[in-house]
Each structure stands twice: as structure tokens, then as C-alpha cells.
Design an enzyme around this catalytic site. Structure first.
Site, mmCIF file in Angstrom:
data_model
loop_
_atom_site.group_PDB
_atom_site.id
_atom_site.type_symbol
_atom_site.label_atom_id
_atom_site.label_comp_id
_atom_site.label_asym_id
_atom_site.label_seq_id
_atom_site.Cartn_x
_atom_site.Cartn_y
_atom_site.Cartn_z
ATOM 1 N N ASP A 1 -10.138 2.759 2.587
ATOM 2 C CA ASP A 1 -10.322 2.467 4.152
ATOM 3 C C ASP A 1 -10.785 3.317 4.678
ATOM 4 O O ASP A 1 -11.418 3.283 5.742
ATOM 5 C CB ASP A 1 -8.477 2.071 4.089
ATOM 6 C CG ASP A 1 -8.024 0.759 3.270
ATOM 7 O OD1 ASP A 1 -9.076 0.149 3.319
ATOM 8 O OD2 ASP A 1 -6.603 0.773 3.312
ATOM 9 N N LYS B 1 0.903 -1.373 -0.092
ATOM 10 C CA LYS B 1 0.233 0.111 0.360
ATOM 11 C C LYS B 1 0.652 1.394 0.232
ATOM 12 O O LYS B 1 -0.147 2.107 -1.026
ATOM 13 C CB LYS B 1 -0.937 -0.589 1.236
ATOM 14 C CG LYS B 1 -2.521 -1.248 1.169
ATOM 15 C CD LYS B 1 -3.312 -0.729 2.275
ATOM 16 C CE LYS B 1 -4.116 -1.892 1.988
ATOM 17 N NZ LYS B 1 -5.269 -1.276 3.454
#
Ligand code: NAP
Length: 270
Positions: free
Chosen positions: A102, A66
Site C-alpha cells: 500500500d 491487516k
């Protein structure tokens, strides 16, 4: 004839990812000519070159890529840059754009239960998922404290996003109104483990556990028994996935169908 677009999740390990199931269900439900698959990726630079070369339409990015993926993209959303994590890539005619869903996925799950502004929020953990929760709750105007097994890591994260670090012993003294477990404590196979003592949880609290295997963790069981409001890890998972779907297709995500299929899988396999 128009060929189906290809989407995928990149990570390592990736075999147990529920993203292909969730997104293929969403594509089918929305009548999109698209297919989603999982790619186990060690060489990130080569994988992103592959996304460009093959014209893959969109990518979900998971552990451990990420943060590292940012340097390979052509544009990154300011929020994803601030948190230093991209979980979604949209291929806009060859231009790879990075986003983080997220944060909003986790926050939406919480704000369905309460307005976070001014609330005392205690985050357990300081890993990747904690970054999204700490960043998001601070941005939402909450008073945020966090505690972590490895204090140095917790202190670092708290400092980065303007939260307070508290030791495990002092955490109850913070009098949290919202408690979020972002540690893997309680995850299969250690399903009897609790990240805080049972006495910590009272009826005035909102308790969120981002662990989703099992879906009802021991923490959520105790919270329910003690009269607290609960939010399970499926809400965050489906929430971040729905936002990915909307970035990729420009259409509203079939959230109910996405939730149902993941729930069915978890019930059958956990
Ligand atoms: P991570 O970066 O590896 O962080 C793990 C965190 O858990 C760290 O704070 C670690 O503390 C703590 N921890 C691990 N074992 C512990 C133990 N025995 N006692 C106390 N603390 C412990 O992992 P992550 O990516 O943040 O993921 C954490 C959990 O969230 C996983 O269960 C994952 O499946 C879940 N998750 C759910 C979603 C969702 O959409 N619902 C999204 C992402 C992650 P140290 O710093 O001391 O090691």
C-alpha cells in the site's frame, strides 16, 4: 499436468472487492496458470492455517485483518512491521512472508506528479489508509501534517510517524503543496461531500483522493476546476495490486490491462 496456483483476498466484508477481477485479468494477460478468488474471513487463525494446509500461493489481506495477520506469519518485511500492516502474503514453499504494497502503491501515484522531498503535505484522515500515506510521505522527506475528525486518533498517528497534527481550522495555515484525502468523505452515496472547503484548493497544489468510487470525486472535480494537478484513487489501487502481482509471480505486472479492467468496471457500476 501442472495445476493452476490458487490466490485470494481475505477480508470482511469482501463481496465488493475488485481484487479478483484485477488479478485474474493480470494472470490471464501474463499467461500465468493461476486463479484468484475472494474469501470472507472472520476466523483469521483458521484462515491462515487453511492457506498453509491448502498450499495457497499468495494472499491479499484487507480490512480488518491487516494488523492482526502479522502474528501468524513466518517472516514480515521491515517496512510492513514498522507500519504494523501487511496487505500481501507470499507462500514460499510453506513459509508465509508478509509485505506491505500500500505504501509504495500510494507513493508511486504521488511521485509521478512531483518530488515529495521538502514539500508540505497535508493528509486528511487517520484511519488504515492514512497510516500508509503518513508513513510513506514522511519517509520520502516531506513535511507532513495531518488532520482528522477525531483529534485523538489524528494526534496518535502523527506522533507515531513524526508528523504534525493540525486542527481542521488551522489546516489552511499549514499552506500545503500536496493534499491527500484518505477519509471516506465523498465516497458513494455521499458524492456531494467535500473533506475541505472549496476555497482551500489552489492551482499550485497536487490533490490526491484515494476514494475510487466514484473515480472522480467532488474533491477532484473542484481541484481540477481550480487548476490543481490531480491523482485519483485508481492509481493507488492498481499500484498496490501491481506490486502484489510482482511479488507473487516475479514477473512485471500488466499494469495497463489491470487499470483498464478496473476502470471499465467502475464506469459500468458506479
Ligand atoms: P478507516 O480506517 O475506517 O478510516 C476512515 C477515516 O475517514 C478516518 O480518519 C475517519 O475519521 C474519516 N471519516 C470517516 N467518515 C468521515 C466523515 N463523515 N467526516 C470526516 N471524516 C470522516 O478507512 P480506510 O481503510 O482508511 O479507508 C478510507 C477510504 O479510503 C475509503 O473510502 C476506502 O475505500 C479508501 N481506500 C482506497 C484505497 C485505494 O487503493 N485507492 C486503499 C484503501 C482505502 P475518524 O477517525 O474521526 O473516524
Amino acid at each position: 499436468m501442472k495445476m493452476p496456483e490458487l490466490y485470494g483476498v481475505i477480508g470482511q466484508p469482501i463481496a465488493h472487492s475488485l481484487s479478483p477481477l484485477m488479478h485474474n485479468t493480470a494472470f490471464a494477460a501474463s499467461g500465468c496458470q493461476a486463479h484468484f478468488t475472494a474469501f470472507a474471513v472472520d476466523d483469521l487463525a483458521a484462515a491462515i492455517a487453511g492457506v498453509r494446509a491448502l498450499g495457497i500461493a499468495g494472499v491479499s489481506v484487507t480490512l480488518p485483518h491487516k494488523t492482526a495477520v502479522i502474528k501468524y506469519l513466518d517472516w514480515v518485511a521491515p517496512e510492513a512491521l514498522e507500519i504494523a500492516a501487511v496487505n500481501t502474503i507470499v507462500n514460499r514453499e510453506g513459509r508465509l512472508c508478509g509485505y506491505n504494497t500500500d505504501v509504495a502503491g500510494a507513493l508511486n501515484a504521488l511521485t509521478e506528479k512531483l518530488d515529495l522531498a521538502g514539500k508540505r503535505v497535508l493528509i486528511l484522515g487517520a484511519g488504515g489508509a492514512a497510516r500508509a500515506l503518513v508513513y510513506g510521505t514522511v519517509k520520502a522527506g516531506a513535511k507532513v501534517a495531518l488532520t482528522n475528525r477525531t483529534p485523538e486518533r489524528g494526534l496518535q498517528l502523527a506522533k507515531e510517524f513524526g508528523a504534525e497534527f493540525v486542527s481542521a481550522a488551522a489546516a489552511a495555515g499549514f499552506l500545503p503543496e500536496v493534499l491527500v484525502n484518505t477519509t471516506s468523505v465523498g465516497m458513494l452515496p455521499q458524492v456531494d461531500a467535500l473533506p475541505v472547503p472549496e476555497s482551500f484548493i489552489n492551482s499550485g497544489m497536487v490533490v490526491m483522493d484515494i476514494v475510487y468510487n466514484p473515480l472522480k470525486t467532488r474533491l477532484l472535480e473542484v481541484a481540477e476546476r481550480n487548476g490543481a494537478l490531480t491523482v485519483d484513487g485508481l492509481e493507488m489501487f492498481v499500484g498496490q495490486g501491481a506490486l502484489q502481482f510482482e511479488l507473487w509471480t516475479g514477473e512485471k505486472a500488466p499494469v495497463k490491462k489491470m487499470r483498464e479492467i478496473v476502470l471499465e468496471h467502475l464506469r459500468e457500476n458506479v
